[in-house]
Design a protein around this motif. Structure first.
Motif: not given
Length: 83
Positions: A20-27, A68-83
């Motif tokens: 709780k009360n922390t951030d989550i990074s892209y990675d 910053k996270v909160k209870d119930g936050i939702r993430f979608t992760v989709s592949e976009t291909g080669q960088s």
């Protein structure tokens, strides 16, 4: 077991406990969905969130950024291909 130290975040429909009360990074988000992901891999991902905090309830998480996270936050992760 008190659950006052974690919140539930949802990545691609799967719930995870997160401090709780922390951030989550892209990675960190990508690694939850793609366990063998490394920042050095040639595949890039699009990471979006919804149901976030009031001042920023939704957005796009880019490499190097976090949210910053909160209870119930939702993430979608989709592949976009080669960088």
């Amino acid at each position: 077991m008190g659950n006052d130290k974690t919140v539930t975040i949802v990545v691609e429909g799967k719930p995870y406990d997160w401090p709780k009360n922390t951030d989550i990074s892209y990675d960190q988000v990508v690694k939850l969905e793609v366990p063998d992901y490394t920042p050095q891999s040639n595949i890039t991902y699009s990471v979006k969130w919804t149901k976030g905090h009031g001042e920023k309830p939704e957005g796009i998480l880019v490499p190097g950024a976090s949210v910053k996270v909160k209870d119930g936050i939702r993430f979608t992760v989709s592949e976009t291909g080669q960088s």
